[in-house]
Write a protein that holds these residues in place. Sequence first.
Motif, PDB file in Angstrom:
ATOM      1  N   MET A 190       0.822  -1.117   0.008  1.00  3.55           N
ATOM      2  CA  MET A 190       0.018  -0.108  -0.182  1.00  3.55           C
ATOM      3  C   MET A 190       0.884   1.158  -0.278  1.00  3.55           C
ATOM      4  SD  MET A 190      -3.267  -0.882   2.651  1.00  3.55           S
ATOM      5  CE  MET A 190      -2.254  -0.658   4.252  1.00  3.55           C
ATOM      6  N   GLU A 191       0.446   2.092  -0.897  1.00  3.79           N
ATOM      7  CA  GLU A 191       0.950   3.509  -0.615  1.00  3.79           C
ATOM      8  C   GLU A 191       0.428   4.399   0.174  1.00  3.79           C
ATOM      9  OE1 GLU A 191       1.328   5.383  -4.431  1.00  3.79           O
ATOM     10  OE2 GLU A 191       1.693   3.405  -5.537  1.00  3.79           O
ATOM     11  N   VAL A 192       1.069   4.943   1.308  1.00  7.57           N
ATOM     12  CA  VAL A 192       0.430   5.874   2.279  1.00  7.57           C
ATOM     13  C   VAL A 192       0.452   7.239   1.717  1.00  7.57           C
ATOM     14  CG1 VAL A 192       0.462   6.879   4.531  1.00  7.57           C
ATOM     15  CG2 VAL A 192       1.130   4.498   4.234  1.00  7.57           C
ATOM     16  N   PHE A 193      -0.806   7.918   1.730  1.00  6.53           N
ATOM     17  CA  PHE A 193      -0.800   9.282   1.204  1.00  6.53           C
ATOM     18  C   PHE A 193      -1.711  10.069   2.242  1.00  6.53           C
ATOM     19  CE2 PHE A 193      -4.659   7.970  -0.416  1.00  6.53           C
ATOM     20  CZ  PHE A 193      -5.460   8.941  -0.573  1.00  6.53           C
ATOM     21  N   PRO A 194      -1.745  11.430   2.280  1.00  2.21           N
ATOM     22  CA  PRO A 194      -0.893  12.260   1.632  1.00  2.21           C
ATOM     23  C   PRO A 194       0.677  12.221   1.994  1.00  2.21           C
ATOM     24  CG  PRO A 194      -2.235  13.634   3.124  1.00  2.21           C
ATOM     25  CD  PRO A 194      -2.562  12.236   3.028  1.00  2.21           C
ATOM     26  N   LYS A 195       0.824  12.071   3.211  1.00  2.00           N
ATOM     27  CA  LYS A 195       2.443  11.810   3.665  1.00  2.00           C
ATOM     28  C   LYS A 195       2.828  10.548   3.123  1.00  2.00           C
ATOM     29  CE  LYS A 195       5.184  12.207   7.745  1.00  2.00           C
ATOM     30  NZ  LYS A 195       5.585  12.447   9.282  1.00  2.00           N
TER      31      LYS A 195
END
Length: 278
Positions: free
Chosen positions: A112-117
Amino acid sequence: MCVYNTKESYLREAIESILNQTFADFELIIVDDGSNHSHVKETILSYKDERIKYLYQENAGISNARNFGNQYAQGEYVAVMDSDDIALPNRFEEEVRYLDEHPNISAVGGWMEVFPKKSMVYAPETPCILDCLLDSPMAHSTLMWRRCDFEAKKLSYNPRYLIAQDFDMWARALMSGLQFHNIQKSLVKYRVENQGISTIKKGRLMQEHNEIKENVIQFLTRGNNQYEEELKKMIQSITKKMIYFPKISLIEIRKKREYTRYRLFGVIPLFKKRNPLI
């Protein structure tokens, strides 16, 4: 997808990320878990896509909502989606292909890509029950599982766990003999607006994780020698110079007045649990 008062813009991004998948043969079951914001139902019903199935229940918590939605699933596979995350366009295509080509695998996930950070949540390629001694080996929002396998093992979310219900179900699935796999690439964008966690929630999460790990330890120390042998090899491959004593216990449990401590081979700390007051 379970929804409880999710912000409209986030909900739309989540829904549209599913509707725009490169693999299009699915039903999108959305469970409204008693939202008291009118925009939730209005937003969902604004999409005129026949693949969307809207369900409503009085607020009963995330585990019950997920189980409620799963009862209506008709597909060969079931995929999890959170109402504020974003599935990458080829997520379903990648996962369906993998399950089609590997009938021995009961569930598949990925990173998983964590966003916005920006950061990344990685997951082991071939998870096993030993991974549960450290943490959940699957990223929940990426999961797709073979429905017949989970139904055969009578696996569902346990409402007892308010935060770690996914970790609990993966642990029970692995203990039941099901096999998992993680595709070694990002499949979902995972929204985390506040990087912190409240003290109360953190305490509850730790309590639930420790209870699940304790269940895993009970399973591993019930004469499951295959896992003990695998663990020996794992430790030896990491620490070549480690002196291993064949008769040492897999898990050592030390009870003291306030805490019970669990150590791997009596040396490596796993976790500690506060003892109940008598």
